[in-house]
Design an enzyme around this catalytic site. Structure first.
Site, PDB file in Angstrom:
ATOM      1  N   HIS A  14       0.856  -1.189   0.000  1.00 39.14           N
ATOM      2  CA  HIS A  14       0.000   0.000   0.000  1.00 39.14           C
ATOM      3  C   HIS A  14       0.889   1.234   0.000  1.00 39.14           C
ATOM      4  CE1 HIS A  14      -3.740  -2.156   0.544  1.00 39.14           C
ATOM      5  NE2 HIS A  14      -3.224  -2.801   1.587  1.00 39.14           N
ATOM      6  N   LYS A  17       0.282   3.371   3.041  1.00 39.68           N
ATOM      7  CA  LYS A  17       0.895   2.933   4.310  1.00 39.68           C
ATOM      8  C   LYS A  17       2.348   3.386   4.395  1.00 39.68           C
ATOM      9  CE  LYS A  17      -1.330  -0.904   6.555  1.00 39.68           C
ATOM     10  NZ  LYS A  17      -1.172  -2.252   7.096  1.00 39.68           N
ATOM     11  N   ASP A  57      12.189  -0.653   4.592  1.00 36.93           N
ATOM     12  CA  ASP A  57      12.718   0.431   5.428  1.00 36.93           C
ATOM     13  C   ASP A  57      14.149   0.780   5.026  1.00 36.93           C
ATOM     14  OD1 ASP A  57      10.515   1.004   6.907  1.00 36.93           O
ATOM     15  OD2 ASP A  57      11.090  -0.146   8.678  1.00 36.93           O
ATOM     16  N   SER A 202      36.742   2.921  19.887  1.00 37.90           N
ATOM     17  CA  SER A 202      36.083   1.769  19.258  1.00 37.90           C
ATOM     18  C   SER A 202      36.241   0.461  20.042  1.00 37.90           C
ATOM     19  CB  SER A 202      36.576   1.595  17.820  1.00 37.90           C
ATOM     20  OG  SER A 202      36.145   2.679  17.032  1.00 37.90           O
ATOM     21  N   SER A 227      67.291 -11.754  18.239  1.00 38.44           N
ATOM     22  CA  SER A 227      67.526 -13.193  18.075  1.00 38.44           C
ATOM     23  C   SER A 227      66.256 -13.806  17.508  1.00 38.44           C
ATOM     24  CB  SER A 227      67.827 -13.840  19.432  1.00 38.44           C
ATOM     25  OG  SER A 227      66.686 -13.738  20.280  1.00 38.44           O
ATOM     26  N   ASN A 427      52.827   4.931  18.656  1.00 36.00           N
ATOM     27  CA  ASN A 427      51.891   3.855  18.317  1.00 36.00           C
ATOM     28  C   ASN A 427      51.525   3.920  16.841  1.00 36.00           C
ATOM     29  OD1 ASN A 427      50.479   6.308  18.630  1.00 36.00           O
ATOM     30  ND2 ASN A 427      48.564   5.181  18.786  1.00 36.00           N
ATOM     31  N   CYS A 429      49.079   5.389  15.388  1.00 36.85           N
ATOM     32  CA  CYS A 429      48.555   6.677  14.917  1.00 36.85           C
ATOM     33  C   CYS A 429      49.357   7.876  15.407  1.00 36.85           C
ATOM     34  CB  CYS A 429      47.085   6.836  15.316  1.00 36.85           C
ATOM     35  SG  CYS A 429      46.060   5.480  14.754  1.00 36.85           S
ATOM     36  N   GLU A 431      50.051   9.306  18.207  1.00 39.36           N
ATOM     37  CA  GLU A 431      49.681  10.240  19.283  1.00 39.36           C
ATOM     38  C   GLU A 431      50.052   9.713  20.667  1.00 39.36           C
ATOM     39  OE1 GLU A 431      46.031   7.609  19.495  1.00 39.36           O
ATOM     40  OE2 GLU A 431      47.627   8.104  18.104  1.00 39.36           O
ATOM     41  N   THR A 626      34.733   6.890  15.360  1.00 39.30           N
ATOM     42  CA  THR A 626      33.807   7.452  16.355  1.00 39.30           C
ATOM     43  C   THR A 626      33.287   8.827  15.945  1.00 39.30           C
ATOM     44  OG1 THR A 626      35.708   8.222  17.648  1.00 39.30           O
ATOM     45  CG2 THR A 626      34.701   6.151  18.330  1.00 39.30           C
TER      46      THR A 626
END
Length: 816
Positions: A14, A17, A57, A202, A227, A427, A429, A431, A626
């Site tokens: 429909h 709807k 949807d 994350s 070694s 590390n 990244c 920082e 994030t």
């Protein structure tokens, strides 16, 4: 034509709807600009026999998202459809959802496979009524479409491949996973996260509350020994960490160079390249947490190592395959002495660490003394012109965007962990700056504060304040709420400190390090969005001042929260002898006097009495995933473009900077013609005549902002960052002169991380299939000089490089 409903019943399609459902979800949106009937028509065109209502949807959400470039409200509608779909497919009760995940049985093995830890389950069951009543599901509808889809794809927990969590469930799970039976803190953390004031990193969102809560983002590994046993022990450690969703930085300074004698076998070493190919294959094989992200290792090397030339070739696209390891990331750990030799066109000696030991274990004057001693003793395997090695570094950066550039002496000189020993790497990244040894693998738990949330409308109380602002037109009626930033920073500090204790450590060396030194990393996201909301061009004096004020506030209140924790729990184990224990804070190491916004004298007094609970506190990280979840621009970076394309299942579509779209729509300037101009200009509005100059200044992209200003702003906040920052450098057409002057500028400014990635743009434009050329007026012809892009030969590049070293001011003025 029929659809299959969620309970399995079939029903005729429909149109009414579908339209009614979309109209219901369009509450509060502009009826002039956002038309749910139009979305419904497009959805009906894609219906096929037997489609499920859930798939309908999804199609409706993607359709609305694709119309976002017509008006920002379509993005809100898209998110609402997607969230509403998830809500229909999941249980409302948080405690019931947790029960389903706890009693999960693997359908293949038939074995009980709980997704929730026993203690977390018990706590939630004991406090079910209170926790259920605190959750506000309407906040799910505040995510934008792409933020929500990112959550759905990777963050929300699944049972038998189906998402069972809602975003609010995830946030409450994370809060309980961190605070356990401290229910008041659980609820405080839940509300701050669900109102989008900050987010944990994350791995924390993935794993909090689960049977193996590995919540840390960063691991720094030191090569155990030169070694076979040491190398493979390190490799195993990297694999186990990578399995648990950790990014890794590994230092290989102590591995002997090619051709070096091996006493045990009377043979000679193959050097670091074959070894790094083994690490490369491990990174490919062991992905982060069951297919969430590919394993990622950054390899750190000092430039005196005799294999440095081969190291610089490893990521290049051409050359023999056995000499390449393209899935690793590479970083140089540069002593000041090397930079001085390049600047003065001196010679540079390359050593094997087996024949000239200890160079990686000292810094500053001590390093220089040992290095020159080895030079005098004739221990060099090879002597080269320092500028010739520098040339190879730049060549690699222009081709691959790496190696990263970190300054060893700045990292050690300005570290609160300098009492532990020489820091050997950062590390993945760039920082995190922490001490490592064969018995200690450094770890860092991260969270980022969402700065746009702190831009408030004047006179509007917090509880009735809109959750999201957009555009710059109302900037005169806005201010930045430093008091709220102080409060949130304190909560984040307490949370990250608690994570150290509840964390699951994949390797024992990581637990040893984290329990002894207790470092944390607080970062930011959406600095560029905050500037836009306040009507400040990124490089304006006002933005530069706000940049300082924000980081001063974060550092001050992180220290304050940490010293308050120390008053209750005691300082961290290795506090004695650290710079902070002697009253030396980060601004002191930069010779900067903080403003009088906060009472530093009182803070210093508190620290001298109590100590601090955490050795390190602030580390602005890239926030790639994030920031997408919260709909903010990454970390402290400017916008790279005002327009970009997104690919989804139903095709590819164009997304416009939401703030710009909001402003142009409110001003009545947004049209299909303007959209085409924006695409044709690669997301820049500088050459679009219809747009007023004040907006052009606010929406300049990173390619139109002098990188010198970006570096200045990094240095301005650097005195409040006790770790380091993931500083990308963006250069339209990098050449050796611009790069050299930029690297020397970052070094002289005292930065720890001189460069994370070098981001550049292709000289030639890609064909823009989405541009309606008929809408574009004829463009003026490009200057003849720009047409003929000539290959610069090596001599020209070297001449540019030397010119930039001898005339740094002139060279910087030419726009690096």
């Amino acid at each position: 034509m029929y659809v299959v409903k969620r309970d399995g019943r079939q029903e005729t399609v429909h149109f009414d709807k579908i339209t009614a459902r979309l109209k219901k979800l369009s509450y509060g949106l502009s009826s002039d600009h956002c038309d749910p009937v139009l979305v419904a028509q497009k959805v009906c065109a894609g219906v096929y026999k037997g489609v499920t209502t859930s798939q309908l949807d999804e199609l409706a959400a993607e359709t609305a998202a694709a119309m976002t470039c017509n008006h920002p409200d379509y993005a809100s509608l898209a998110a609402r459809i997607a969230v509403s779909n998830l809500h229909k497919n999941t249980k409302k009760s948080f405690s019931e959802t947790i029960k389903d995940m706890f009693y999960h049985v693997n359908d293949r093995s038939g074995l009980k496979s709980p997704l929730i830890a026993d203690d977390v389950f018990e706590i939630i069951m004991q406090n079910a009524a209170r926790l259920d009543s605190e959750i506000i599901y309407d906040r799910d509808f505040e995510y934008d479409y792409f933020g929500f889809k990112t959550l759905e794809r990777s963050y929300l927990l699944k049972v038998q491949g189906t998402v069972v969590e809602r975003p609010q469930h995830m946030l409450m799970r994370v809060a309980v996973g961190i605070h356990k039976d401290d229910i008041d803190s659980v609820i405080q953390t839940y509300h701050l996260m669900s109102q989008r004031w900050f987010t944990h990193a994350s791995p924390t969102l993935f794993n909090a509350g689960t049977p193996r809560p590995q919540l840390s983002s960063c691991f720094l590994v030191c090569m155990k020994d030169d070694s076979i046993e040491g190398i493979y022990e390190t490799l195993k450690e990297c694999a186990v960490i990578s399995k648990s969703a950790g990014g890794i930085g590994v230092s290989v300074h102590n591995i002997r160079a090619t051709g070096s004698y091996i006493r045990g076998t009377n043979g000679t070493s193959n050097g670091i390249v074959p070894m790094l190919r083994v690490f490369n294959d491990t990174a490919r094989y062991v992905d982060q947490g069951g297919g969430k992200r590919k394993g990622a290792f950054a390899v750190y090397l000092e430039p005196w190592h005799a294999d440095v030339y081969e190291f610089l070739e490893l990521r290049k696209n051409h050359g023999k395959e056995e000499h390449r390891a393209r899935d690793l990331f590479y970083a140089l750990w540069l002593p000041d002495l090397f930079m001085e030799r390049v600047q003065n066109n001196g010679q540079w000696s390359l050593f094997c660490p087996n024949e000239a030991p200890g160079l990686a274990d000292c810094w500053g004057a001590e390093f220089e003394t040992l290095y020159t001693k080895y030079e005098r003793e004739g221990k060099a395997k090879k002597v080269v012109q320092a500028q010739q090695l520098w040339y190879e570094i730049l060549t690699s950066q222009v081709e691959t965007g790496t190696p990263y550039m970190l300054f060893k002496d700045s990292c050690n000189r300005k570290s609160n962990q300098q009492n532990l020993g020489t820091i050997k790497s950062s590390n993945l990244c760039t920082e995190i700056i922490e001490y490592t040894s064969p018995t200690e693998t450094a770890v860092c738990n991260l969270a980022s504060i969402a700065l746009p949330r702190f831009v408030r409308e004047k006179g509007v109380p917090l509880d009735s304040h809109p959750p999201k602002l957009a555009g710059s037109l109302d900037s005169k009626n806005r201010y930045f709420d430093f008091e709220k930033l102080a409060e949130v920073t304190a909560t984040v500090t307490v949370n990250l400190n608690k994570i150290i204790d509840v964390n699951y450590y994949p390797v024992e060396t990581a637990k040893t390090s984290n329990m002894r030194h207790r470092p944390i990393g607080i970062g930011v996201q959406g600095l560029a969005d905050a500037f836009i909301l306040l009507g400040m061009p990124f490089d304006s004096p006002e933005a530069q001042q706000l940049n300082k004020d924000i980081f001063e506030t974060i550092y001050y209140h992180a220290l304050k929260a940490s010293t308050e924790l120390a008053a209750r729990l005691g300082p961290y184990e290795t506090y004695a002898g650290s710079p902070v224990s002697k009253g030396i804070l980060q601004p002191d190491m930069w010779n900067v006097i903080p403003s009088d916004r906060w009472d530093w004298a009182v803070l210093r007094d508190m620290i001298s009495k109590n100590g601090v609970r955490n050795s390190l506190l602030v580390a602005p990280m890239p926030t790639a995933s994030t920031s997408q979840i919260l709909g903010n621009n990454e970390c402290f970076e400017p916008y790279t473009s005002n327009i970009y394309s997104r690919r989804v299942l139903s095709g590819e579509f164009v997304v416009v900077n939401k703030h710009l779209l909001h402003d142009l729509t409110d001003m009545g300037l947004w049209t299909p013609t303007l959209k085409n101009k924006l695409i044709n200009e690669n997301g820049s509005i500088v050459n679009v005549a219809e747009i007023p100059d004040d907006l052009k200044a606010i929406y300049r992209t990173v390619w139109e902002i002098k990188q010198r200003t970006v570096v200045d702003m990094a240095a301005d906040r650097g005195c409040y960052i006790d770790q380091s920052q993931s500083l990308n450098i963006h250069m339209d057409k990098p050449n050796f002169a611009k790069l050299t002057s930029l690297h020397f500028y970052t070094w002289k400014k005292g930065l720890k991380t001189g460069m994370y990635y070098l981001r550049s743009r292709a000289a030639a434009d890609a064909i823009k299939f989405t541009v309606d050329t008929a809408m574009l007026k004829e463009k003026p012809s490009v200057a003849e000089g720009d047409k003929e892009v000539e290959e610069e030969d090596n001599e020209t590049k070297l001449a540019q490089m030397v010119c930039s070293l001898t005339n740094p001011e002139e060279c910087l003025a030419c726009g690096s």
